[in-house]
Each structure stands twice: as C-alpha cells, then as structure tokens.
Design a protein around this motif. Structure first.
Motif, mmCIF file in Angstrom:
data_model
loop_
_atom_site.group_PDB
_atom_site.id
_atom_site.type_symbol
_atom_site.label_atom_id
_atom_site.label_comp_id
_atom_site.label_asym_id
_atom_site.label_seq_id
_atom_site.Cartn_x
_atom_site.Cartn_y
_atom_site.Cartn_z
ATOM 1 N N UNK C 21 0.799 -1.220 0.000
ATOM 2 C CA UNK C 21 0.000 0.000 0.000
ATOM 3 C C UNK C 21 0.839 1.282 0.000
ATOM 4 N N UNK C 25 9.884 2.956 0.073
ATOM 5 C CA UNK C 25 10.466 4.089 0.795
ATOM 6 C C UNK C 25 9.471 4.807 1.690
ATOM 7 N N UNK C 106 4.586 -2.845 -8.059
ATOM 8 C CA UNK C 106 4.801 -1.588 -7.336
ATOM 9 C C UNK C 106 6.257 -1.438 -6.919
ATOM 10 N N UNK D 25 9.769 9.143 -3.437
ATOM 11 C CA UNK D 25 10.295 9.210 -2.067
ATOM 12 C C UNK D 25 11.803 9.056 -1.992
ATOM 13 N N UNK D 108 2.830 6.745 -10.449
ATOM 14 C CA UNK D 108 1.455 6.301 -10.218
ATOM 15 C C UNK D 108 1.409 5.102 -9.295
ATOM 16 N N UNK D 109 2.232 4.107 -9.564
ATOM 17 C CA UNK D 109 2.186 2.911 -8.727
ATOM 18 C C UNK D 109 2.781 3.159 -7.346
ATOM 19 N N UNK D 110 3.771 4.025 -7.288
ATOM 20 C CA UNK D 110 4.401 4.280 -5.990
ATOM 21 C C UNK D 110 3.465 5.052 -5.063
ATOM 22 N N UNK D 112 -0.075 5.818 -5.709
ATOM 23 C CA UNK D 112 -1.521 5.753 -5.939
ATOM 24 C C UNK D 112 -2.334 5.726 -4.638
ATOM 25 N N UNK D 113 -1.828 5.011 -3.651
ATOM 26 C CA UNK D 113 -2.611 4.831 -2.427
ATOM 27 C C UNK D 113 -2.385 5.915 -1.391
ATOM 28 N N UNK D 114 -1.401 6.753 -1.618
ATOM 29 C CA UNK D 114 -1.054 7.709 -0.571
ATOM 30 C C UNK D 114 -1.104 9.164 -1.034
ATOM 31 N N UNK D 115 -1.039 9.402 -2.341
ATOM 32 C CA UNK D 115 -1.071 10.775 -2.838
ATOM 33 C C UNK D 115 -2.145 10.927 -3.919
ATOM 34 N N UNK D 122 -2.166 11.963 -12.970
ATOM 35 C CA UNK D 122 -1.689 10.847 -13.791
ATOM 36 C C UNK D 122 -2.851 10.230 -14.568
#
Lengths: 195, 195, 195, 195
Positions: C21, C25, C106, D25, D108-110, D112-115, D122
DNA sequence: GATGAATGAGACTTCATTCAT
DNA sequence: GATGAATGAAGTCTCATTCAT
C-alpha cells in the motif's frame, strides 16, 4: 494605478505593524516586504539588516509617542486630572485600534535576554513614559514618590495590555486607567483638604 | 555509548528554562536538546513537535504554580496579610532566581496573535492566579470588587516583571508587591475602624 | 486477551500489506511495527534491516504464488480454458480484496533503478508466472510463440492493475482477463477446425 | 560567485529525470538541486514544496506528450497503421533513450494509495493517451470497442515497460507495439474483405 | 523475545542576506 | 530604486538502527 510611495518612513510604519503582531523572530523580511508592497530584497535598500530595521522601528515609535503622547503631560494649560484623562483616551484609542498589543512590551519581553540593544532602546521609551507620568504626579507627591507611582502606573497599564491580549477583552486596560485616575484624584482631594 | 535516561519531566523542565530565556521562536530544538544532554532528534521521542513541547511546558508550569503558589491563597490557617506576604516572597524568590522573567507573560505576548492554542492555556493560568488573589481580597471587598483588584494586582506584578527585565532592576517587583499588600492592609484598617 | 502470535511469518505477512500500500520508501519500520503489534525495535529480532525484510516479503509472496496460483497451470486434470478461468478468478480475488495493487509491480517499478537485488527477486517471480502461462499456451502454440503470448498476457494484467489503481476502477483487470481467455479460445477453435 | 540563471522549466526537466529514475520518495531535493546545479534551498524559489514540484513535473510531461505524441493520432494526413507505427517509434525512442521507464506509471504505482493528487493528474495523462489510441481504432471498431482496445493497448505498453525494467530487456516493448499494430492490421483486413 | 530510549544521518523547508541586472 | 534569482546556514522533523534492560 496609485503611485506607491515607498520610502524609509513607509517601510518603518508597515514593519511596525508586522512586528507588533508577529513579534521579532516570527516576522520575516518577506512578511514585511509584502506589507510594504515590495520584494524581499528591496528592504535592504533602506535597512542593512532585520536588526537595524527593528531598531529603527523602536526609535520611530519612541519619537512618535514623545511627540503625540508624552508631550501632553507637560502641557501647561491643563490640570493633572485632565492630562491623565487625555493620556488614557489616546492610549486606549491606540491599543484598541491596532491589534497586537504594545510593540515595546512585546519586543521587550521577547528579546530582553538575547538582544540587549533592543532592550536599551526600549528602556529609553519607558523612561520617558515614566518621567511624563511622574511629572503629573509631582503636583501632589514628592519627586521620589511621584516616580514610584509613575512606575507602578506604567506597570499597571502594560500588565493590563498583556491580560487584554491573552483574554481578548478590552476591559482590563480601561479599568487600569480608571484606577490610575482615581489615585490621582484621591491625592488631589487629600491635598485640597489639608489646605 | 552511555545510555542516559532523560525522562519526559526532565525535558519539560529544561525546556522551560530555555523557553523563558529565549522565547518560543528564538529557542531551537537544538538549544533544548543541549540543555537536556540529548541530540536534537531525541526530543521527538517524547513530544511530537516543538508546539506540543511548548504546550506541555505551559501546562507543567501551570500545575506547578497551582500546587506550590496559588494553593497558599486558600490556606485556612493564615491571615490575608500573611498570605499576601508569602505569595510575594515566593514570587520574588522565583523571579529573582530564575533569569528571563515570567514565561507565561513572555510567551503570551510573543505568541498571542499567532498561536491561539498557547494563549488559551496561558489564559487558564492567569485565570487561576486572579481567582486566588480575589479569594484573599474577598475578606474585605465584595466579590466583583475583589476580582477587579485581583486583576489589577496581577497586571501590576506582570508589568513590574517586564520593567524589571528591561531595566535589569529587581526593585520594580518588590515595590509592586508592597503596593498590593498596602492596599490590603488599608482595606483591613478601614474595615476594622468601621466595626 | 488474545495471545498475539508474532512470529517471523506474521511480520512478513503484515509487512507485505504495508509495503504494497505504501511502497518501499514510504513505508516506515514504525508502520510495520504497528501493523504487527510490536514496537519499532522489535522487528530487528527477525530481520537485520528494512532491506532484508523487503526481500523476505518478496520471496514469501513468490512462494505463495507458486504454490497457490502458478501451480494451477500445471494441473493435469483441467483444460487450458479452465485453467485460465481459474487463474483469472484467483487473480481477481486477490487484487480486488487487497488494496494497493500488485506488490511485485509496485516495488519493481519503484526500485528497479536503485535496488538491483529487489529487481532480481522480482524478475524470478515474473519468470515463473510467464512460464506458467506459457505452459498453457503451448497446447496450441509452439514454444517460442507461447512464451511471447505469456509475456504479453502478464504485461496486460499488470498494465490493467496499474490502470485499475489510477482509475480506481476494477473493470480494467476483468477485461484484460477476458481478452486473454478469448485469445486462447480462438486459438483452440482454429486448431480444432484445422483438425 | 557566478550567478547562473536556472529557470523554472529547467528545474522541471531535471527533476523529471531524477524522479523517473529514483521514484518520488527516494529522490531528494538535494538530488534535484545537484541535477539543476543549484543548492537545496534554491528549488523553493520556484516550487513551494517537493509535492508541488512533483505535480509540476507530471503536468509538464503530460503537456509534452499531448503536443509531441498524442497529437500524432489526430493527424489527418496519415493512415491508422502509419500513425500506430509512428507512435510506436516515438514511444520506443523515448523509453530506450531515457533510463528509468515511464515516470507516469512509476509515480502512479508508488503513490496511488497515498497521494491522491498525483493519481488524479496521472489519470488525466492516461485518459488522453487512451483517447488518442481509441480515435485511431474507431476507424474499424465502434466507439465502445475502440475504447476498450485502447485501454488494453495502453495496459500492454505499460506492462511491457515494467517487464523491460525488471528484465533489463528492451524486447518487451517492441513486441507489445508489434502486437498492437497487428491487431489493427487484422481489423483493417477484415473490414476490407467484408467490403 | 520484547522494550523503549537514544542515536545520527539526513530529509524537507525557511529565511536573512547578497548581487547582477 | 527595484528586482528576483541564488545562497548557505540553520531550523524542524523523520527514520533506520542500536542497545541496555
């Protein structure tokens, strides 16, 4: 477009507002520049550093008080009670209109232990304020006692301004002024009676 | 590496000194860490931010005053004059020994306009101080008048502490305390006479 | 209180969720510790570093897929279409239930250029996935063509999972799976016809 | 000190490279500053935060693709097959020359769930890419089917780019492109035959 | 095995100040 | 006189990791 008159004096006056509300360390040169309608770097045309600017602001405010406020105490055409009344009125007008309390006390307390140069200037301001009040009290008290009462009175006003800020309640200042006047009137009455 | 145990309370107490002397914005986490014998980052083990630390310091100091100072006002075994005497003594002891003046007033004036959360906590402190003094004055004044005198007295003390810092002269505080006591004694005398 | 069974495997499984998720990093050892019901330092009883933990997670997930998913492709009792159907079903189940998309893709994309050790492990995973699909396609295609279709299919699924995440729309994955099945069915039909 | 002028656009372009290769990150403001020939703090002259910079990079890249790549799809002077050919050529040129794969997919994959703010931007990019391909496919497919094939195609390309990175093998992308072209040619042939 | 206090490097960010234009 | 790009030191805060208990 209104021609922006940005001169040294304007920078000082705008800075005064910013410093009073934000304090010395929390006010940035950028804040001040924005307030002046200038860019950050441009302030340095007028003042060589933030510290110099702060000192100029303190001096400017001191001069202003001297001319516009403290002078009232030496006005020969008025009674002591009248003078105190007027001093209270102008003082309240200032502190009510301009948010942020008293720049001298704010900056004084924030920097007393770390910026002796500011403290020195601020001391000069309080010295003249105390002297002005002492002059009024000398009508009914000996010089030493008058000085002592003046110091106490300035303390009362500044203490009230601080509580006013913390409580967001203007009543404190008003009551401090009333107290000071009553003390004078009581002394006056005692003196009259004696005579 | 020697593992020193520096607990939360110690961090608060050391920070208190640093904040009182340097103010909120001028005190760095590094200053505080050095005072605690820790590294910068280690403070965050106990406090999530400088702001949280400041709040904890204010609360700690409030509790301390409540317990060690304000409680005296409610001591049933002493006369009002005695209580005022003792409050003055302890107050002077604090302000004379620890440089930097009154943290509550310093931080209050520095941040009143920009950190409402600090102001709220500081207000709580002054509220209890005023209440404690009002309790003493209620012996000879009605409740409203007692409150009013208490507010004035707190203002006088804080104003004096400010002048004390600016002038580097301890006399201001002493004279403010004397003034407060005399007011009480005069009221006492008036009440006795009437009876 | 339910006895918390925190063993190596648990740490891996909880970390898997966190890494999927948040990415490598952006996931902190603290996040992982919280997910495991441990304190930060305790993770180091099981894994010597975050990097080792990440590798263990990749390996664990690889083994899991091998056993639970890829094995289906080699099941002798089922037709190719059936196998693809089941692979699609389990794949959708996984990606729909567990938020965050595909950990392998990911982490692969996040660290491909900076952590070759991760890339190597992730490559192993894709290698087996491709091999499994190729095995199915070999029923109607020669070995090279089957491999090529398998690679394309894995790409289609991963591309779909990415779009699924960006669009927050599950349809992409479903349509990719349908496309893959249809391709197989068409090949099957062509082969039958020819015979 | 020589005053180099590094403009906003340059910062964006250099950041793009850094972000594509290291991810969001793992890329530091220091990395970016070095790439720009600036000091860390100087980036903040143009961008208020790392997040804002990332967004500007995404938007810049989106605009670039729109102008330089997606526009080809709407070129009236070319056949569908030609357009696909050219799109493939330019796409391969980009991905082969610039290491790190596809920034849009990587970020996007890094994140997607947090930003979600990144994901939204994207998504806009993929939306226009899909629309461009769908426009080409509409020559032989109805609108819905064309969209569906376009989505699949984008997925195929992105999936291939991911495998390309993990395997360090450029063949994946080439084969994905070939597959997409063949699908179009087959449709074209079917349509011609029918006529 | 687990804890939690501490570390120390390094992240993002701010800001007073400089200076070529 | 004004600008705005750049600096560089320093600020707040984060985090992987260590280690005594």
């Amino acid at each position: 477009m209104p021609v922006k008159k940005v001169d040294r004096r304007t920078v000082i006056k705008e800075s005064l507002t910013v410093f009073r509300q934000k304090g010395y360390h929390n006010a940035t040169m950028s804040d001040i520049a924005v307030a002046c309608g200038l860019l950050k770097g441009s302030i340095y045309h007028y003042f060589s550093s933030k510290e110099e600017l702060m000192k100029a602001v303190i001096q400017y405010l001191h001069e202003w008080y001297k001319r516009e406020v403290f002078a009232l105490a030496y006005d020969t055409g008025k009674s002591g009670a009248q003078k105190l009344e007027e001093l209270a009125a102008i003082s309240e007008q200032i502190f009510y209109q301009e948010p942020g309390g008293c720049l001298m006390a704010n900056i004084g307390m924030e920097t007393a232990n770390t910026y002796p140069e500011f403290a020195e200037l601020i001391k000069g301001f309080f010295e003249e304020w105390i002297a002005a009040l002492a002059f009024i009290f000398e009508e009914f008290f000996d010089s030493q006692k008058a000085r002592s009462i003046a110091e106490l009175s300035v303390g009362e006003i500044e203490g009230a301004v601080m509580l006013m800020q913390v409580y967001q309640d203007k009543g404190y200042l008003k009551r401090a002024h009333q107290h000071i006047k009553q003390r004078f009137i009581a002394a006056e009455a005692a003196a009259t009676e004696k005579a």
